[in-house]
Motif scaffolding. Structure first.
Motif, PDB file in Angstrom:
ATOM      1  N   LEU A 125       0.826  -1.209   0.000  1.00 35.30           N
ATOM      2  CA  LEU A 125       0.000   0.000   0.000  1.00 35.30           C
ATOM      3  C   LEU A 125       0.861   1.259   0.000  1.00 35.30           C
ATOM      4  CD1 LEU A 125      -2.780  -0.988   2.569  1.00 35.30           C
ATOM      5  CD2 LEU A 125      -3.035  -0.739   0.099  1.00 35.30           C
ATOM      6  N   LEU A 126       1.910   1.259   0.826  1.00 42.94           N
ATOM      7  CA  LEU A 126       2.785   2.429   0.880  1.00 42.94           C
ATOM      8  C   LEU A 126       3.424   2.698  -0.479  1.00 42.94           C
ATOM      9  CD1 LEU A 126       4.564   1.895   4.328  1.00 42.94           C
ATOM     10  CD2 LEU A 126       2.960   3.722   3.742  1.00 42.94           C
ATOM     11  N   ARG A 127       3.891   1.652  -1.137  1.00 49.71           N
ATOM     12  CA  ARG A 127       4.513   1.831  -2.454  1.00 49.71           C
ATOM     13  C   ARG A 127       3.509   2.351  -3.473  1.00 49.71           C
ATOM     14  NH1 ARG A 127       6.983  -3.171  -1.182  1.00 49.71           N
ATOM     15  NH2 ARG A 127       5.422  -4.243  -2.462  1.00 49.71           N
ATOM     16  N   ALA A 128       2.302   1.809  -3.433  1.00 49.75           N
ATOM     17  CA  ALA A 128       1.284   2.223  -4.396  1.00 49.75           C
ATOM     18  C   ALA A 128       0.957   3.703  -4.257  1.00 49.75           C
ATOM     19  CB  ALA A 128       0.023   1.376  -4.220  1.00 49.75           C
ATOM     20  N   PHE A 129       0.865   4.173  -3.027  1.00 51.71           N
ATOM     21  CA  PHE A 129       0.541   5.584  -2.811  1.00 51.71           C
ATOM     22  C   PHE A 129       1.743   6.481  -3.096  1.00 51.71           C
ATOM     23  CE2 PHE A 129      -3.142   3.791  -0.778  1.00 51.71           C
ATOM     24  CZ  PHE A 129      -4.118   4.757  -0.958  1.00 51.71           C
ATOM     25  N   ARG A 130       2.928   6.023  -2.758  1.00 54.69           N
ATOM     26  CA  ARG A 130       4.117   6.833  -3.030  1.00 54.69           C
ATOM     27  C   ARG A 130       4.326   7.038  -4.522  1.00 54.69           C
ATOM     28  NH1 ARG A 130       8.143   3.901   1.371  1.00 54.69           N
ATOM     29  NH2 ARG A 130       7.407   5.051   3.224  1.00 54.69           N
ATOM     30  N   ARG A 131       4.011   6.011  -5.308  1.00 58.77           N
ATOM     31  CA  ARG A 131       4.151   6.160  -6.761  1.00 58.77           C
ATOM     32  C   ARG A 131       3.239   7.247  -7.303  1.00 58.77           C
ATOM     33  NH1 ARG A 131       5.014   0.331  -6.871  1.00 58.77           N
ATOM     34  NH2 ARG A 131       2.755  -0.003  -7.038  1.00 58.77           N
ATOM     35  N   ARG A 132       2.154   7.541  -6.597  1.00 60.16           N
ATOM     36  CA  ARG A 132       1.240   8.621  -6.992  1.00 60.16           C
ATOM     37  C   ARG A 132       1.577   9.945  -6.308  1.00 60.16           C
ATOM     38  NH1 ARG A 132      -3.633   6.834  -9.380  1.00 60.16           N
ATOM     39  NH2 ARG A 132      -3.272   4.745 -10.247  1.00 60.16           N
ATOM     40  N   GLY A 133       2.701   9.979  -5.607  1.00 55.10           N
ATOM     41  CA  GLY A 133       3.100  11.212  -4.937  1.00 55.10           C
ATOM     42  C   GLY A 133       2.308  11.500  -3.678  1.00 55.10           C
ATOM     43  N   LEU A 134       1.840  10.445  -3.012  1.00 56.79           N
ATOM     44  CA  LEU A 134       0.995  10.607  -1.835  1.00 56.79           C
ATOM     45  C   LEU A 134       1.668  10.007  -0.598  1.00 56.79           C
ATOM     46  CD1 LEU A 134      -2.445   9.577  -3.380  1.00 56.79           C
ATOM     47  CD2 LEU A 134      -1.484  11.878  -3.159  1.00 56.79           C
ATOM     48  N   ALA A 135       1.465  10.656   0.539  1.00 53.35           N
ATOM     49  CA  ALA A 135       1.937  10.144   1.826  1.00 53.35           C
ATOM     50  C   ALA A 135       0.779   9.461   2.544  1.00 53.35           C
ATOM     51  CB  ALA A 135       2.487  11.279   2.674  1.00 53.35           C
ATOM     52  N   LEU A 136       1.039   8.293   3.102  1.00 51.38           N
ATOM     53  CA  LEU A 136       0.009   7.471   3.728  1.00 51.38           C
ATOM     54  C   LEU A 136       0.406   7.173   5.166  1.00 51.38           C
ATOM     55  CD1 LEU A 136      -2.602   5.707   3.197  1.00 51.38           C
ATOM     56  CD2 LEU A 136      -1.029   3.836   2.687  1.00 51.38           C
TER      57      LEU A 136
END
Length: 244
Positions: A125-136
């Motif tokens: 999940l962290l990788r998926a959101f980071r690829r979109r420029g998002l912090a989770l």
């Protein structure tokens, strides 16, 4: 020239007009022009004051655009990950009341089914959101994710965030209840423990309908008012008011 000085100038012109004789018409014209300018300045200032006094909580348009972009990215990513999500809490109220966010709300609320989230491990999940420029960030106590944009944004206002609140079905009461260790220790009695924030699973049975939310179209519960009754059992029958 400010309004006070303008008033003084008009009074001075009126006094001079009395001694201008044949040029009195030009003097009167000058006074009329000054009055028009004064009126325009007064109306402009009054409008600004009213906007400041009556709408102290309104979210700036630029901040709203950041929220819509963030919300669009998050919903698209959740759909790609096959995570069931839908508008809830204040954002659901906004969808019902405004067809978009509440005018004073700079953030957004989505609810999601924990069983769909649990399919993915945390690192994925962290990788998926980071690829979109998002912090989770995840709060295990509250059972919710907080998502924000990783890139720098204007410091004129608070950065928009999205809260994703997780729910899972409790087979003992056949209700969806909020997760998080603060609630796991409670017995499965939705009536006795309002903090469980229970609601019946049929309200989010697939396929979910969609509702307009500003320029976006987002998943929503099957019966939005029914879900709001569970979110706000004591106030669901009246519109929300700004908390500022």
């Amino acid at each position: 020239m400010n309004i006070k000085r303008m008033r003084v100038s008009i009074i001075t012109l009126r006094r001079k007009c009395r001694s201008w004789g044949h040029q009195r018409g030009l003097c009167v014209l000058s006074i009329l022009v000054s009055l028009v300018i004064l009126t325009i300045r007064y109306l402009t200032i009054t409008e600004r004051v009213e906007e400041t006094d009556l709408n102290p909580c309104l979210v700036p348009k630029e901040q709203r655009r950041w929220l819509f972009h963030l919300l669009s990215t998050v919903s698209s990513l959740l759909s790609h990950l096959a995570i069931t999500h839908f508008l809830c809490y204040d954002s659901l109220w906004g969808a019902v009341q405004e067809s978009g966010p509440l005018p004073w709300d700079a953030h957004a609320h989505l609810c999601a089914l924990n069983e769909k989230v649990a399919v993915h491990d945390e690192a994925e999940l962290l990788r998926a959101f980071r690829r979109r420029g998002l912090a989770l960030e995840y709060s295990s106590a509250e059972g919710q994710y907080t998502i924000k944009n990783s890139s720098a944004i204007p410091d004129k206002w608070e950065a928009p965030t999205i809260q994703i609140i997780l729910f899972e079905e409790d087979d003992r009461v056949h209700m969806l209840r909020r997760v998080g260790w603060k609630r796991r220790v409670l017995p499965p009695d939705c009536d006795a423990h309002p903090s469980l924030q229970c609601f019946p699973p049929n309200l989010v049975a697939l396929p979910l309908p969609e509702r307009p939310f500003g320029p976006l179209t987002l998943p929503a519960p099957r019966e939005d008012i029914d879900l709001l009754k569970f979110h706000y059992p004591d106030t669901w029958w009246r519109p929300l008011l700004p908390q500022c």
